[in-house]
Scaffold this motif. Structure first.
Motif, PDB file in Angstrom:
ATOM      1  N   THR A  19      28.474  21.708   4.376  1.00 19.82           N
ATOM      2  CA  THR A  19      28.973  20.536   3.663  1.00 19.82           C
ATOM      3  C   THR A  19      27.814  19.645   3.246  1.00 19.82           C
ATOM      4  N   LEU A  20      27.852  19.167   2.008  1.00 19.34           N
ATOM      5  CA  LEU A  20      26.798  18.271   1.533  1.00 19.34           C
ATOM      6  C   LEU A  20      26.832  16.981   2.359  1.00 19.34           C
ATOM      7  N   PRO A  21      25.748  16.662   3.109  1.00 24.52           N
ATOM      8  CA  PRO A  21      25.789  15.530   4.036  1.00 24.52           C
ATOM      9  C   PRO A  21      25.389  14.201   3.388  1.00 24.52           C
ATOM     10  N   VAL A  22      25.569  14.081   2.082  1.00 20.43           N
ATOM     11  CA  VAL A  22      25.306  12.819   1.394  1.00 20.43           C
ATOM     12  C   VAL A  22      26.515  12.486   0.523  1.00 20.43           C
ATOM     13  N   ARG A  23      26.607  11.231   0.107  1.00 15.07           N
ATOM     14  CA  ARG A  23      27.669  10.832  -0.804  1.00 15.07           C
ATOM     15  C   ARG A  23      27.067  10.662  -2.200  1.00 15.07           C
ATOM     16  N   ILE A  24      27.764  11.117  -3.197  1.00 10.69           N
ATOM     17  CA  ILE A  24      27.314  11.046  -4.583  1.00 10.69           C
ATOM     18  C   ILE A  24      28.131  10.004  -5.333  1.00 10.69           C
ATOM     19  N   ARG A  25      27.443   9.106  -6.038  1.00 10.98           N
ATOM     20  CA  ARG A  25      28.090   8.177  -6.964  1.00 10.98           C
ATOM     21  C   ARG A  25      27.541   8.479  -8.358  1.00 10.98           C
ATOM     22  N   ALA A  26      28.415   8.849  -9.280  1.00 15.66           N
ATOM     23  CA  ALA A  26      27.987   9.308 -10.601  1.00 15.66           C
ATOM     24  C   ALA A  26      28.066   8.212 -11.649  1.00 15.66           C
ATOM     25  N   TRP A  27      27.520   8.507 -12.816  1.00 15.76           N
ATOM     26  CA  TRP A  27      27.441   7.561 -13.930  1.00 15.76           C
ATOM     27  C   TRP A  27      28.801   7.131 -14.466  1.00 15.76           C
ATOM     28  N   ASP A  28      29.848   7.913 -14.172  1.00 19.01           N
ATOM     29  CA  ASP A  28      31.185   7.543 -14.653  1.00 19.01           C
ATOM     30  C   ASP A  28      31.962   6.739 -13.619  1.00 19.01           C
ATOM     31  N   GLU A  80      15.179   3.712   4.401  1.00 18.08           N
ATOM     32  CA  GLU A  80      16.209   4.235   5.306  1.00 18.08           C
ATOM     33  C   GLU A  80      16.870   5.467   4.696  1.00 18.08           C
ATOM     34  N   GLY A  81      17.099   5.444   3.377  1.00 18.30           N
ATOM     35  CA  GLY A  81      17.712   6.593   2.725  1.00 18.30           C
ATOM     36  C   GLY A  81      16.840   7.832   2.792  1.00 18.30           C
ATOM     37  N   LEU A  82      15.530   7.676   2.505  1.00 14.76           N
ATOM     38  CA  LEU A  82      14.627   8.824   2.563  1.00 14.76           C
ATOM     39  C   LEU A  82      14.473   9.334   3.991  1.00 14.76           C
ATOM     40  N   THR A  83      14.414   8.405   4.944  1.00 11.30           N
ATOM     41  CA  THR A  83      14.319   8.825   6.349  1.00 11.30           C
ATOM     42  C   THR A  83      15.526   9.660   6.742  1.00 11.30           C
ATOM     43  N   ALA A  84      16.710   9.208   6.336  1.00  6.07           N
ATOM     44  CA  ALA A  84      17.930   9.943   6.668  1.00  6.07           C
ATOM     45  C   ALA A  84      17.948  11.317   5.995  1.00  6.07           C
ATOM     46  N   MET A  85      17.602  11.370   4.716  1.00  6.99           N
ATOM     47  CA  MET A  85      17.645  12.652   4.009  1.00  6.99           C
ATOM     48  C   MET A  85      16.574  13.606   4.519  1.00  6.99           C
ATOM     49  N   TRP A  86      15.370  13.089   4.799  1.00 12.16           N
ATOM     50  CA  TRP A  86      14.321  13.948   5.347  1.00 12.16           C
ATOM     51  C   TRP A  86      14.747  14.487   6.716  1.00 12.16           C
ATOM     52  N   GLY A  87      15.401  13.649   7.503  1.00 10.64           N
ATOM     53  CA  GLY A  87      15.885  14.104   8.804  1.00 10.64           C
ATOM     54  C   GLY A  87      16.927  15.201   8.672  1.00 10.64           C
ATOM     55  N   LEU A  88      17.800  15.095   7.677  1.00  6.02           N
ATOM     56  CA  LEU A  88      18.813  16.129   7.455  1.00  6.02           C
ATOM     57  C   LEU A  88      18.170  17.461   7.098  1.00  6.02           C
ATOM     58  N   VAL A  89      17.113  17.411   6.276  1.00  6.04           N
ATOM     59  CA  VAL A  89      16.399  18.643   5.920  1.00  6.04           C
ATOM     60  C   VAL A  89      15.675  19.202   7.137  1.00  6.04           C
ATOM     61  N   ASP A  91      16.277  18.784  10.295  1.00  9.73           N
ATOM     62  CA  ASP A  91      17.172  19.243  11.352  1.00  9.73           C
ATOM     63  C   ASP A  91      18.078  20.391  10.922  1.00  9.73           C
ATOM     64  N   GLY A  92      17.946  20.811   9.666  1.00 14.94           N
ATOM     65  CA  GLY A  92      18.725  21.958   9.202  1.00 14.94           C
ATOM     66  C   GLY A  92      20.105  21.616   8.698  1.00 14.94           C
ATOM     67  N   ALA A  93      20.445  20.327   8.604  1.00 14.44           N
ATOM     68  CA  ALA A  93      21.762  19.962   8.080  1.00 14.44           C
ATOM     69  C   ALA A  93      21.845  20.245   6.581  1.00 14.44           C
ATOM     70  N   ILE A  94      20.706  20.211   5.907  1.00 15.38           N
ATOM     71  CA  ILE A  94      20.629  20.627   4.506  1.00 15.38           C
ATOM     72  C   ILE A  94      19.791  21.896   4.467  1.00 15.38           C
ATOM     73  N   ARG A  95      20.430  23.018   4.121  1.00 13.22           N
ATOM     74  CA  ARG A  95      19.733  24.305   4.074  1.00 13.22           C
ATOM     75  C   ARG A  95      19.874  24.876   2.667  1.00 13.22           C
ATOM     76  N   PRO A  96      18.816  24.788   1.867  1.00 14.23           N
ATOM     77  CA  PRO A  96      18.905  25.303   0.501  1.00 14.23           C
ATOM     78  C   PRO A  96      19.150  26.812   0.481  1.00 14.23           C
ATOM     79  N   ARG A  97      19.855  27.263  -0.533  1.00  8.99           N
ATOM     80  CA  ARG A  97      20.046  28.702  -0.742  1.00  8.99           C
ATOM     81  C   ARG A  97      20.133  28.966  -2.245  1.00  8.99           C
ATOM     82  N   ARG A  98      20.041  30.233  -2.613  1.00  8.03           N
ATOM     83  CA  ARG A  98      20.170  30.627  -4.013  1.00  8.03           C
ATOM     84  C   ARG A  98      21.636  30.910  -4.324  1.00  8.03           C
ATOM     85  N   PRO A  99      22.102  30.511  -5.508  1.00  6.27           N
ATOM     86  CA  PRO A  99      23.483  30.838  -5.883  1.00  6.27           C
ATOM     87  C   PRO A  99      23.691  32.360  -5.928  1.00  6.27           C
TER      88      PRO A  99
END
Length: 447
Positions: A19-28, A80-89, A91-99
């Motif tokens: 699951t994407l561990p961040v919240r997205i707010r878009a331009w719309d 704080e945002g970068l610290t949180a996102m770097w920590g997620l990467v 700690d393995g909470a964000i694991r990139p993969r190829r489609p």
């Protein structure tokens, strides 16, 4: 009908496991991802161009271009945002993969519906543009790098830095002290004082400061220790600023600063003479691997036998990226080399210098950077007026990222004290480190 945020989160599942561990707010105005109020970082997509940048340049550079341009933001405190996102990467909470192949048609459809198909967006103009045919660390290229870094002008640096105009790590005698302007001034004063003490400066001692910045060390050494100082820089803006300070402080007979490339110092030695002490504060990172033996030899050659040198320099752990990373190399200081401190010691020893003391100061750079960040944020409108919106955003990202890199031990900074021994091996060094500490620390220890 799904909003842009829902489409982005759905497509992200093809690139990230779990699951994407961040919240997205878009331009719309749509939002999706981690639950609102969960404490998860909120990534704000101000423009669809942010995603186009990431499609063309996945990873650090796409994100950096999007942030600097204003196409992407992090809601709330960037650090704080970068610290949180770097920590997620980390700690393995964000694991990139190829489609997977079966996901590609759906991804193409999503890209079309979001309006992401199009030419590669140009990098913001704040990204450095180097002379096309200039060799790495040639004088022409080095001057272009310096000119780019100081394009913001003296007024901008006066806004960010402390009254010393010290653009290097301070020495925080209390790392738990609040990060305030007054404490930054005290930390820089303590650092400058400690350098002068390590170099054994006193009335009429002679000091050569290689890469003297805005003159914080030359002014301090002359004003508080009575030293006779020559500084060299290749930045005209810095030389002009120092000359103003020299006149204001009444130090015209004590400090002289010249526009001289460090490689040309040997041709100046006949005019200069040799020195009791030589310093280089966070300049050695910028000479490059190939030129570092020359740099070290120049420090050696400028010293009297029995004289001392001090190099304050950033470092990396073995195996880590030797430069500043893609963002710093594109926007801030390209061509920088940070090696393990042990490798630097070897290069300095090979030039004939004796290593006498290594002082690790990595933790001290964290509050230093955070004090600069606090000043930037407190004077944001003025910073934008001086450097432009994109320029100010670039500096915010640079300083926040640097503080995090030092805090998490991905970058370090060290003070290296050296001597040029006499022919009979005399170093001229004191028996203990007691004389090295700033006065406030020495007095507290003796109280």
């Amino acid at each position: 009908m799904a909003g842009a945020a829902q489409r982005v989160v759905g497509a992200a599942g093809a690139f990230v496991d779990g699951t994407l561990p961040v919240r997205i707010r878009a331009w719309d105005g749509s939002e999706a991802g981690a639950p609102a109020g969960s404490g998860a970082p909120v990534v704000v997509l101000n423009h669809r161009r942010a995603l186009r940048r990431l499609l063309w340049q996945p990873g650090e550079m796409g994100l950096a271009h999007a942030y600097v341009s204003g196409d992407l933001d992090v809601d709330g405190d960037l650090g704080e945002g970068l610290t949180a996102m770097w920590g997620l990467v980390r700690d393995g909470a964000i694991r990139p993969r190829r489609p997977r192949a079966g996901e590609l048609p759906g991804l193409v459809g999503t890209a079309v519906r979001l309006g992401l198909v199009g030419p590669r967006p140009a990098a913001p103009p704040e990204a450095i543009r180097l002379p096309r045919f200039a060799r790495l660390h040639s004088k022409l290229r080095d001057r272009a790098v310096i000119a780019h870094h100081y394009d913001a002008g003296n007024d901008f640096y006066e806004l960010i830095l402390d009254e010393n105009m010290a653009y290097s790590s301070g020495y925080w005698t209390d790392l738990a002290a609040p990060v305030t302007e007054a404490n930054l001034v005290a930390a820089q004063d303590a650092k400058l004082d400690m350098i002068c003490r390590k170099l054994g400066l006193g009335p009429d001692s002679t000091l050569l400061d290689v890469g003297c910045g805005w003159g914080s060390l030359p002014i301090h050494a002359a004003k508080h220790f009575g030293a006779q100082v020559r500084g060299v820089t290749i930045a005209t803006e810095q030389r002009d600023h120092i000359n103003q300070r020299i006149r204001a402080e009444g130090l015209a007979g004590k400090v002289q600063v010249d526009l001289v490339d460090y490689r040309d110092i040997p041709t100046q030695i006949e005019e200069y003479g040799s020195f009791d002490a030589v310093s280089s504060i966070e300049m050695g990172e910028h000479v490059g691997d190939g030129n570092y033996p020359t740099f070290a030899s120049i420090l050696f050659g400028a010293l009297h036998p029995g004289g001392r040198a001090l190099v304050q320099q950033m470092s990396r752990r073995p195996g880590d990226h030797p430069g500043g990373g893609a963002f710093i190399e594109t926007y801030v200081t390209p061509d920088m080399v940070m090696r393990p401190v042990g490798d630097t010691l070897t290069l300095l020893q090979q030039a004939g210098l004796e290593v006498r003391d290594v002082h690790v100061m990595r933790e001290h750079y964290v509050p230093t950077c955070r004090a600069w960040i606090a000043t930037l944020e407190a004077n944001w409108d003025r910073a934008v007026a001086l450097a432009g919106e994109r320029g100010a955003r670039m500096w915010r990202l640079y300083l926040v990222g640097a503080a995090l890199a030092f805090e998490e031990n991905r970058m370090g900074v060290d003070q290296i004290l050296l001597t040029r021994p006499t022919a009979t091996g005399r170093s001229g060094m004191p028996a203990t480190r007691a004389s090295f500490e700033p006065a406030a620390v020495s007095e507290a220890a003796g109280a």
